[in-house]
Scaffold this active site. Structure first.
Site, PDB file in Angstrom:
ATOM      1  N   ASP A   1       4.577   0.158  12.213  1.00  0.00           N
ATOM      2  CA  ASP A   1       3.679  -0.170  11.684  1.00  0.00           C
ATOM      3  C   ASP A   1       3.421  -1.771  11.926  1.00  0.00           C
ATOM      4  O   ASP A   1       2.232  -2.377  11.617  1.00  0.00           O
ATOM      5  CB  ASP A   1       3.544  -0.072   9.925  1.00  0.00           C
TER       6      ASP A   1
ATOM      7  N   ARG B   1       1.224  14.574  13.557  1.00  0.00           N
ATOM      8  CA  ARG B   1       1.449  14.066  12.052  1.00  0.00           C
ATOM      9  C   ARG B   1       1.405  15.397  11.157  1.00  0.00           C
ATOM     10  O   ARG B   1       0.524  15.564  10.209  1.00  0.00           O
ATOM     11  CB  ARG B   1       0.884  12.989  11.528  1.00  0.00           C
TER      12      ARG B   1
ATOM     13  N   CYS C   1      -4.682   8.513   9.450  1.00  0.00           N
ATOM     14  CA  CYS C   1      -5.104   7.887  10.942  1.00  0.00           C
ATOM     15  C   CYS C   1      -4.779   8.913  12.139  1.00  0.00           C
ATOM     16  O   CYS C   1      -3.865   9.833  11.946  1.00  0.00           O
ATOM     17  CB  CYS C   1      -4.074   6.804  10.840  1.00  0.00           C
TER      18      CYS C   1
ATOM     19  N   ARG D   1      -8.488  -0.311   4.767  1.00  0.00           N
ATOM     20  CA  ARG D   1      -7.889   0.791   4.104  1.00  0.00           C
ATOM     21  C   ARG D   1      -6.391   0.007   3.663  1.00  0.00           C
ATOM     22  O   ARG D   1      -5.746   0.518   2.766  1.00  0.00           O
ATOM     23  CB  ARG D   1      -7.544   2.074   4.867  1.00  0.00           C
TER      24      ARG D   1
ATOM     25  N   LYS E   1       0.878  -1.262   0.062  1.00  0.00           N
ATOM     26  CA  LYS E   1       0.075   0.063   0.042  1.00  0.00           C
ATOM     27  C   LYS E   1       0.857   1.273   0.157  1.00  0.00           C
ATOM     28  O   LYS E   1       0.768   2.194  -0.833  1.00  0.00           O
ATOM     29  CB  LYS E   1      -0.733   0.154   1.232  1.00  0.00           C
ATOM     30  N   ASN E   2       1.944   1.290   0.899  1.00  0.00           N
ATOM     31  CA  ASN E   2       2.708   2.514   1.217  1.00  0.00           C
ATOM     32  C   ASN E   2       3.433   2.793  -0.211  1.00  0.00           C
ATOM     33  O   ASN E   2       3.836   4.014  -0.063  1.00  0.00           O
ATOM     34  CB  ASN E   2       3.371   2.510   2.480  1.00  0.00           C
TER      35      ASN E   2
HETATM   36  C1  UD1 Z   1       4.772   6.626   6.409  1.00  0.00           C
HETATM   37  C2  UD1 Z   1       3.765   5.506   6.258  1.00  0.00           C
HETATM   38  C3  UD1 Z   1       3.260   5.007   7.479  1.00  0.00           C
HETATM   39  C4  UD1 Z   1       4.479   4.713   8.588  1.00  0.00           C
HETATM   40  C5  UD1 Z   1       5.302   5.839   8.427  1.00  0.00           C
HETATM   41  C6  UD1 Z   1       6.715   5.598   9.669  1.00  0.00           C
HETATM   42  C7  UD1 Z   1       2.615   5.895   4.161  1.00  0.00           C
HETATM   43  C8  UD1 Z   1       1.485   6.315   3.313  1.00  0.00           C
HETATM   44  N1  UD1 Z   1       2.597   5.992   5.397  1.00  0.00           N
HETATM   45  O1  UD1 Z   1       3.770   7.701   6.976  1.00  0.00           O
HETATM   46  O2  UD1 Z   1       2.329   3.833   7.370  1.00  0.00           O
HETATM   47  O3  UD1 Z   1       3.777   4.470   9.835  1.00  0.00           O
HETATM   48  O4  UD1 Z   1       5.606   6.367   7.284  1.00  0.00           O
HETATM   49  O5  UD1 Z   1       7.316   4.565   8.758  1.00  0.00           O
HETATM   50  O6  UD1 Z   1       3.619   5.708   3.582  1.00  0.00           O
HETATM   51  N2  UD1 Z   1       6.631  14.539  10.648  1.00  0.00           N
HETATM   52  C9  UD1 Z   1       6.774  15.731  11.070  1.00  0.00           C
HETATM   53  N3  UD1 Z   1       6.769  16.633  10.111  1.00  0.00           N
HETATM   54  C10 UD1 Z   1       6.332  16.198   8.612  1.00  0.00           C
HETATM   55  C11 UD1 Z   1       6.218  14.994   8.491  1.00  0.00           C
HETATM   56  C12 UD1 Z   1       6.557  13.923   9.400  1.00  0.00           C
HETATM   57  O7  UD1 Z   1       7.012  16.034  12.062  1.00  0.00           O
HETATM   58  O8  UD1 Z   1       6.352  17.123   7.753  1.00  0.00           O
HETATM   59  C13 UD1 Z   1       6.777  13.505  11.740  1.00  0.00           C
HETATM   60  C14 UD1 Z   1       5.431  12.684  12.191  1.00  0.00           C
HETATM   61  O9  UD1 Z   1       4.778  13.272  12.962  1.00  0.00           O
HETATM   62  C15 UD1 Z   1       6.200  11.257  12.777  1.00  0.00           C
HETATM   63  C16 UD1 Z   1       7.660  11.231  11.939  1.00  0.00           C
HETATM   64  O10 UD1 Z   1       7.781  12.616  11.458  1.00  0.00           O
HETATM   65  O11 UD1 Z   1       6.430  11.552  14.312  1.00  0.00           O
HETATM   66  C17 UD1 Z   1       7.668  10.145  11.000  1.00  0.00           C
HETATM   67  O12 UD1 Z   1       6.655  10.426  10.036  1.00  0.00           O
HETATM   68  P1  UD1 Z   1       6.796  10.253   8.568  1.00  0.00           P
HETATM   69  O13 UD1 Z   1       7.960   9.259   8.446  1.00  0.00           O
HETATM   70  O14 UD1 Z   1       6.678  11.203   7.611  1.00  0.00           O
HETATM   71  O15 UD1 Z   1       5.462   9.287   8.186  1.00  0.00           O
HETATM   72  P2  UD1 Z   1       4.429   9.338   6.948  1.00  0.00           P
HETATM   73  O16 UD1 Z   1       5.060   9.484   5.848  1.00  0.00           O
HETATM   74  O17 UD1 Z   1       3.369  10.157   7.523  1.00  0.00           O
END
Ligand code: UD1
Length: 429
Positions: free
Chosen positions: A311, A125, A120, A403, A22-23
């Protein structure tokens, strides 16, 4: 809303084919915006999340055709012309990854208006890192009434971007935007999740120039246009890990196929430590556990790849609820990602949560009860616990499960689980 009803106690024995990730699929789909040529994605999972994003892509003018190909499910994306650069709240709020259309829209058309995301409810986030990266690439960004309006009238410009923390989404977003920027972009402290490698390789097949794939420094040399490609989505290591944990929980022997053992090494190591037998095969793993022997409690800490995936944290916690001893689980990636703990406690688990860590004290047995799915990965942890809970477990709010898990009931039923979906009409948002 549908629910899943499980009668606990059956062993799992059989074969489960793992779907495309999915991701990865979601980011590959966003890449279709970058070209006026067709992008054919094979090994495509059919999930609520891919459907949401497909709907958004259609609204932007991309033709989306789902079909059965020689190698199973595939989807053809063809954005011959982008007819709209507006991603409305209604189409973005259901899923956070929709936000990743912003960069490709900017790269292709020089403008975009995209709603801030939903997804979620695991912590705050934010998307600040995404916006900082796009700003560094020369985008002019305004935030107003829940929308991001971005412009790059003269095109995006290559830049040096050092991420202050490792973010999967921000790395992918910057990559998607930088492939068509003028000049060279260097992404430092980039995330190294396999799905990012999958995206970078697909972009390369489309004509992009990306060096350092799978490392934490990506160097991207911008090109003026990208072409089409045919790309097979990488196997879903989270789905694979979830079924591996399910097999370990229920006991028995399950062969996971169409998968890659190397993508779940951190989980395998912990499972072996707990007493599960894991045998890598050419296209996945065999997971074996003698139900007569109780598993051993082991500690774990979630980390960025190649560390233990956040995850898979909820699933592993479910596994530890009946292990022998005490397991400390430290969540380092997301705040507020223990919402499954009180639900597991409803089944009789003994879990104490203190800020970022949870202490699970193994109990000999769980008992079935009605529980509520709170997010995507948490929901599958409740199904896993339900496989061994005595009597009946009903998991509500199954839309979370839909999802990210394709044909979950079918895959588990094929291995002997007593699990079924009950259609319902309660409105529990
Ligand atoms: C992706 C995955 C999700 C997985 C996560 C971590 C998808 C669709 N989702 O989510 O399943 O759990 O990676 O492996 O691929 N953060 C910030 N600012 C930002 C972006 C992120 O502070 O602009 C923080 C987040 O709150 C979190 C951390 O960075 O604490 C990591 O998040 P991130 O790696 O970005 O996760 P996602 O890409 O949202």
């Amino acid at each position: 809303m549908d629910s899943i009803v499980i009668q606990g106690g059956n062993r799992l024995n059989g074969t489960i084919p793992v779907s495309g990730a999915k991701n990865s699929a979601l980011k590959l789909m966003a890449a279709s915006i970058l070209t006026d040529q067709p992008l054919l994605l094979t090994n495509m999972p059919r999930l609520a999340d891919t459907k949401f994003l497909g709907r958004l892509l259609k609204a932007l003018g991309v033709e989306v055709t789902e079909r059965d190909g020689a190698d199973g499910q595939e989807t053809l994306f063809h954005g011959a012309t982008i007819s709209s650069t507006f991603a409305p709240y209604d189409l973005v709020r259901q899923m956070r990854a929709s936000f990743n259309v912003l960069g490709p829209l900017l790269a292709r058309t020089g403008e975009a208006k995209v709603s801030l995301p939903g997804g979620c409810t695991i912590g705050a986030r934010p998307v600040d890192l995404h916006l900082q990266a796009l700003t560094a690439l020369g985008a002019e960004i305004e935030l107003d009434e829940g929308y991001v309006t971005a412009r790059a009238p003269k095109g995006l410009q290559g830049a040096e971007i050092a991420f202050p923390i490792v973010s999967v989404g921000a790395t992918e977003h910057a990559l998607l935007a930088a492939v068509m920027a003028n000049g060279t972009t260097v992404l430092r402290n980039a995330a190294r999740e396999p799905e990012i490698g999958d995206l970078a390789r697909c972009l390369t097949a489309m004509g992009a120039r990306v060096d350092g794939i799978d490392s934490d420094v990506l160097t991207i040399t911008g090109v003026s246009s990208l072409g089409g490609a045919t790309w097979s989505v990488i196997p879903d290591r989270i789905e694979m890990g979830s079924y591996a944990v399910a097999a370990a929980m229920a006991g028995g022997e399950v062969r996971l196929t169409k998968a890659r053992a190397d993508l779940m090494q951190a989980l395998s190591a912990k499972m072996v430590e707990a007493g599960v037998e894991i045998t890598p095969t050419d296209d996945g793993v065999i997971v074996k556990r003698d139900p007569a022997q109780r598993l051993k409690a082991v500690d774990l800490t979630t980390e960025v790849y190649p560390g233990f995936a956040t995850d898979l944290q909820a699933q592993f916690m479910a596994l530890m609820t009946t292990a022998d001893g005490q397991s400390t689980i430290q969540e380092n990636i997301f705040e507020n990602r223990f919402m499954h703990a009180p639900e597991l406690a409803r089944l009789g688990a003994d879990i104490a949560v203190h800020a970022g860590s949870a202490v699970v004290t193994g109990v000999p047995t769980l008992r079935g009860a009605p529980v509520m799915a709170t997010d995507l990965r948490a929901s599958v942890s409740l199904v896993i616990a339900g496989l061994v809970a005595e009597g009946e477990t009903t998991v509500g709010r199954v839309y979370h499960l839909d999802r990210g898990f394709e044909k979950l009931e079918d895959k588990l039923t094929a291995c002997g689980a007593d699990i079924r979906r009950v259609k319902g009409d309660e409105h529990d948002h």
